[in-house]
Each structure stands twice: as structure tokens, then as C-alpha cells.
Design an enzyme around this catalytic site. Structure first.
Site, PDB file in Angstrom:
ATOM      1  N   HIS A  44    -130.060  17.352  39.396  1.00  0.00           N
ATOM      2  CA  HIS A  44    -130.339  16.922  37.749  1.00  0.00           C
ATOM      3  C   HIS A  44    -131.011  18.168  36.775  1.00  0.00           C
ATOM      4  CE1 HIS A  44    -130.537  14.087  34.423  1.00  0.00           C
ATOM      5  NE2 HIS A  44    -131.881  14.419  34.474  1.00  0.00           N
ATOM      6  N   ASP A  84    -126.008  16.664  40.867  1.00  0.00           N
ATOM      7  CA  ASP A  84    -126.890  15.835  40.184  1.00  0.00           C
ATOM      8  C   ASP A  84    -126.640  14.435  40.505  1.00  0.00           C
ATOM      9  OD1 ASP A  84    -128.602  14.062  38.399  1.00  0.00           O
ATOM     10  OD2 ASP A  84    -127.462  15.257  36.495  1.00  0.00           O
ATOM     11  N   SER A  97    -129.971  14.984  29.688  1.00  0.00           N
ATOM     12  CA  SER A  97    -130.752  13.675  30.349  1.00  0.00           C
ATOM     13  C   SER A  97    -130.878  12.743  29.091  1.00  0.00           C
ATOM     14  CB  SER A  97    -131.907  14.251  31.199  1.00  0.00           C
ATOM     15  OG  SER A  97    -132.550  13.219  31.971  1.00  0.00           O
TER      16      SER A  97
END
Lengths: 384, 384
Positions: free
Chosen positions: A356, A323, A157
Site C-alpha cells: 500500500h 497492495d 489511500s
């Protein structure tokens, strides 16, 4: 924690603090005259300092990536399932460094620190920090630790953005970059969600324009809203569906709009409340802005391949099918630009249900790819 | 508005108010002894009252679906592009009725109305309303207008849920149902977004537990947050990207976390502020709960086909490829259940870029399907 440590744990770890007295010029135009970074290390740095791996944390992460701080700890560090003897990042081979980023709220200099200019908490006066600023601060830490070149810089991320920025800011100091569930820049939708979170925080009357510390309070409700919203975007529609579905909190509906009716509501509230007690609101604002601002292609007329041309690192890029915060096509933008720039890149799109958050969750195919790549790095560098 | 009305406009319209004195028993167990519904009509009811079409509005909609209230109006009703002479719902053939739902804030009895029991504004004391309650209230209006059977009940999003509920609550009173960008029930993710919106409203200190009217205020910031969040879910990632991308508000970044940096932030703020001035917070809570509660399959052990078995209507179901609030697979759940229950159903999955809001936006393929279906209804019923 169980009474004995798991065999594949890095064990008990103690955070350390590095002090930096040389001014750091920030992208926003301001300067930090001095700062501290709190960090942890796992494994042993070899004699030639060639086996060091930097872990970059995401929005709400910190320096405690693996192991335990005390025998009373119920949970290990946030990426413990990936870091340890025999794990994806094998600490019998690698010396692993993880720090709390500048502007954080887990010990490094940030909005909750004392502003030497005023003698009060920085609060909203802490400067805006960018991903490139983080990388510059991380390079200072590398210098202090005697690490000229990272074997790898690894992150998921927002952490993946730092890994990417490392390869651009310091092309000769990174051999491999592992970029998981990330994106080369935020979309308008990503920014929009961040903005609602920021507005939730700044609308809380306990926010006091970011100087809540002076009022001995925190914008608890605003932070809670920000986290509830964030949390929805970290999970997939499918995983929320299979975890909670439409399950009711009680036997039947109460028909009171603000009572908790569904399990998902109770879960989000719990997540929000816990986060609000443990995270600093100004840091949250700063981190979401660092996300928004990140756009390494911008300096090259939005040509990401051009921005990547000076890069010397080799890359592993990993995305997850469900995601939707940073969907696979966002990773594929990066992969395409790397290919266009004639860089070495391996890419895996993992079919995983967790959204995610998949980058934090054990999954056989994901861990196989991750472990395989890290072990090849070790072999290439003659570490094992 | 232009100085002359467009030729395909229903023209000037005047809302009317229907008063109901027979108590309405609600699903929540409470009773409304009397209530009012404000509504508009377009076109002429034929002698046999066989050409009536009911339009059901979505979360923030109202009775003003088409035409203009005055020559000063800058905009026509919310579905004007679909309702009028020669449009999808052709007012030369159909008599169209649209009402503000019970619990609304545009004139029908709702939280902003006076509670006859106390002489004060209902506020949070207004009962919870379900989709089935709305349909029951709409049936009272149909009775008053002399409409025994609707040629069609039509709605998008939450409006589509009402159309579906009509076919279940009153199987003999609906000939065709048109259900656009809707779902047979909310997912955990849908409920989660609604819950964040509700928490944003209830966390606003101006909410006063829903009795803000007594404090002569409104929870402006909470409503603004709710709308900003809702708005993100109405638009697709792609449409936000093409409309705003990462465009900056100023020439360069300000590096102040709470300043507006990106155009998308300014747009969301404007949408939120405008909404907060024009919509009632208790109605917003009530509407989102009606969405959450809707689940017609629940009474039949989650077997939607079983719930639909008594239905007599024929169906048109329409979904949009980029709608992630109620994605095409949610419409397809309904289509499958209708097929399983051996009902007549036409289904169109329209490839449109606008996300959930696509049901409000002119698109040639969408309008062709919609117009074609409505015209076939007119032919089948011998209306033209």
C-alpha cells in the site's frame, strides 16, 4: 536536510492558518460553529485561478506535503518526491494546496483543540467527521483562497477517497481527480483491522475514555499497537520479506518470548513508538472511522455507477500490484463504475513491490503515469 | 449436543493424563525434570501397534479433537468433522491420539502449572518451547503408549509444522506425514502479526510481567486484542466480506468512534472475549514464539531440501487458495524441497473460500483428498 536545497524542491515553506466563522453542519448531525485549517501552498496561483491542485492527505498525513520548514529539517514534506518543479505535480505549472484535515492533530481544529463550549480540550467530545465533511471544509478553504474550480484534486489511500468525494459533492468544482491506492469503500477485513487498532487505543488505561489530556497523559502503548498493526498492512509480504526476512536482532535466539528476537520486531516497535509521540489518539480513532464510514454508493442502493452519474470530472486511477490493504480489484471496482457511468477514466495497475505504501515511494512506471497525466491536465487547461 | 450421538461420532471420550519423570532437555537450554501430558485416543490400537495416527494441534487447539466429554457438550472436539468412523481419519481403521502440547493450558504441564522449584504457578518462568521440543515430548507419549512407529502424523497450521518436524527428528518413527495449511517457516509478516499480539498482551497492565496468577487476574484485554487480530488472519478477505460485508449493527450509524457500528466489530469482540476467558496468556506467548522459531532449514544453511534428506516418511501436503496466513506458495516451498530431496509427496491446492481456517471446515474436494490419502495409507499398511 543538506545545506543547500535540492533544485527540484519547492524550498522553504511556511504553514498558514485559515479561520472559518460560519458554522459547518456535519454528517453526524452536530455543528462546528467555528474552526481553523492549517495549510501550505506551493507554486503560484495564476490570474484566473485555474491552476490550483488540492492534495488530500491519508490517515496519518498532514498539510506539510512538500519542501522544508527550516534548515534544521532532516526530511521534507511527506509527498515531496511528487510535488515540486519538474516533478509529477509540477509547481512551475500548478498552484498546490495541502491542508491538515478537520479533526487532525497537526494544527487544524481537532480533538486536541480547545472546545469553546467548555474551555477544555475537546478530546473524545470532538464530533465524528466523515470524508464528505472534510470535503465541505476543504471547499471553505477553496472559497477563501479564491479557487472556484480545482484543476485537480489528488490523493492516495484515504486521500483518494476525498478526491472521489469532491467529484460527487461538488461536480462543477473539480476538473480532474487523481485517485491512487484507494477504494470506493472499506471491506469487512479493512474495518476489522481498524477496529483492532481502536480497541488497542481504548484498552490502554491511559486513554481515560478519550480525555487523557485532562490527566496529562497519552495512551502511548495503545497508539503504538495501532501503528504497528497499521504498518504491517501498509507493506507487502514480499517487501517485509526482502527488508527483514527472518534476520535476528542478536547473534542467536534468546528464547525469552517477550525479548526482541527478530529485526522485524525491533523495526515495528520503533515505528510504533515514534508514531505514539507524534500523533493524537482521538484523531486516530476519528480518521479510522472516516475510513470505515466512507461509502458513496450507499445513498444509491449500493450502485456506485449511479452515485457517480452526476460527476463531471475526468479521472486517473492508479493501483499497485502488491497492495493488499486496497488491492487492485478495489480500484477496478471504481474504474468499472466510472466506465458504467460513462465517465472519462484512465487506469494504471503498477507492478510495484511496496504494498500500500507504494503510493508514497518513487517508482519509474508510477511516476511516468502520474507525471504524464498531470502534464496533460496542464496542456488541456492551457497552463504551460 | 443432540440427545443421541451421531452415527459417525467417536462418541463419549475421556481425557487421560500421562506422567513423565525423566528430565526433558529443551532447545532453549533449560530442562523440565518432570511433566504431564493430557491426551485422548479414538479407535483401537491393533496388536502390532501399526495403526496409530498422531494429531498435532495448532495455536489454540488442545487434546480434545473428536467426540464429546459429556451429554451436556454443545460441541464436539475441534476436528470432529475429520475424525470418526468413515471420516477422513477413519477410527474403524486407525487408533488416533491427540494431546495437549507441552506449555499448553488445557491440562498438560505449562505456564499455569505449579513450578515444583517455587511452589507457585510457573507463569512467565515456564521455559520457551519449540516445535522440536513438542515432538520430543510427543515421542515420550508414543513410547508410553507402546507406539514405536506412527502410521501417520497429521496436523494443520502449527500442527503441520509438528508433523514435518517429526519426520526430521524421528525419521524411522513416521511412515506418512499429512501437512495442511502450513509453512516450513514463518515470513517476516507472520512474525510481525505475532509480535503485535504479544505486545498487546504484555501491554495490558493486568499482565504483571507474566505473573498475573499471583495477582489473581488475567490480561483479558490484551488476550482479546491478540485473538481479534489473529482471527482476522485466519479468515479470507472474501469470507469476511460474504459473512459480514459492511452490515451495520443498528439501523443507522451512531457516529461515535468507539461504539460498535458494524457487525464485523461485534463478531470480533465476541471471539476475543470468549477466547480471553478460556486461554492462558503465557501459553499464547509461548505458542506464537514456537511458530516464530520454527525453521528446520536453518541448520542446513537455509537449504530445506538438505534438511529433509534424512527423512523416510511419505507426504501429503494440502494448501487452500484463499489462505493468506500460510498461502499456497508456502506449502509449495515445502513440496519443492521434498521433490528436490527425492521424497514421495502428494500435493493438493484446494480452491476454498475460507482462508487459513479452511483446514477446519468441511469441503468436498479437501475431504476427498484427505480421505483418499488416509485410506491408501490403511491399504498400504494392511489395516483394513
Amino acid at each position: 536536510m543538506t545545506s543547500s536545497l535540492p533544485a527540484d524542491s519547492v524550498g522553504m515553506v511556511t504553514p498558514q492558518t485559515a479561520h472559518f466563522e460560519t458554522p459547518l453542519n456535519l454528517e453526524c448531525g452536530r455543528t462546528l460553529d467555528r474552526f481553523e485549517l492549517v495549510y501550505e501552498t506551493y507554486g503560484e496561483l495564476d490570474a484566473s485561478a485555474s491552476n490550483a491542485v488540492l492534495i488530500c492527505h491519508a490517515l496519518s498525513g498532514d498539510h506539510h506535503a512538500a519542501g522544508y520548514h527550516s534548515s534544521a529539517d532532516r526530511k521534507p514534506g511527506w509527498w515531496d518526491n511528487c510535488i515540486g518543479p519538474g516533478k509529477c505535480i509540477d509547481t512551475t505549472k500548478f498552484f498546490v494546496v495541502c491542508l491538515n484535515n478537520l479533526g487532525g492533530c497537526a494544527g487544524s481544529t481537532g480533538p486536541t483543540s480547545l472546545n469553546p463550549a467548555t474551555g477544555k480540550t475537546y478530546g473524545a467530545d470532538f464530533p465524528a467527521i466523515t470524508v464528505a465533511d472534510w470535503v465541505a471544509a476543504q471547499a471553505r478553504l477553496a472559497d477563501k483562497l479564491g479557487i472556484d474550480t480545482w484543476a485537480a484534486v489528488v490523493g492516495g489511500s484515504l486521500g483518494g477517497m476525498q478526491a472521489l468525494q469532491w467529484t460527487i459533492s461538488f461536480p462543477t468544482r473539480v476538473q480532474y481527480a487523481v485517485i491512487i491506492a484507494s477504494a470506493p469503500k472499506l471491506s469487512a477485513q479493512n474495518i476489522a483491522f481498524n477496529e483492532v487498532a481502536r480497541k488497542a487505543i481504548s484498552s490502554d488505561p491511559d486513554f481515560h475514555a478519550g480525555h487523557y489530556a485532562e490527566f496529562d497523559t497519552i495512551p502511548r502503548k495503545g497508539l503504538m499497537l495501532a501503528r504497528m498493526l497499521g504498518h504491517i498492512t501498509y507493506l507487502s509480504n514480499a517487501s517485509l520479506g526482502s527488508k527483514f526476512g527472518r534476520a535476528l536482532r542478536s547473534d542467536e535466539l534468546k528464547y525469552v518470548p517477550l525479548d526482541i528476537e527478530f529485526e522485524i520486531e525491533s523495526y515495528l516497535q520503533y515505528q510504533g513508538e515514534r508514531f505514539a509521540e507524534n500523533f493524537d489518539a482521538n484523531t486516530y480513532l476519528l480518521m479510522t472511522r472516516a475510513l470505515d464510514y466512507f461509502d458513496p454508493a450507499q445513498a444509491c442502493n449500493d450502485d456506485l455507477a449511479a452515485a457517480l452519474r452526476p460527476v463531471e470530472a475526468k479521472f486517473l486511477v492508479v493501483s499497485f500490484s502488491t497492495d493488499w490493504r486496497f488491492a487492485p480489484d478495489r480500484s477496478e471496482e471504481l474504474v468499472k463504475a466510472l466506465v458504467d457511468a460513462r465517465k472519462a477514466v484512465s487506469y494504471a495497475r503498477i507492478d510495484a513491490p511496496h504494498g500500500h505504501d507504494a503510493f508514497l515511494i518513487p517508482d519509474e512506471r508510477y511516476f511516468d503515469v502520474f507525471t504524464g497525466y498531470m502534464n496533460r491536465i496542464a496542456t488541456q487547461l492551457g497552463l504551460s
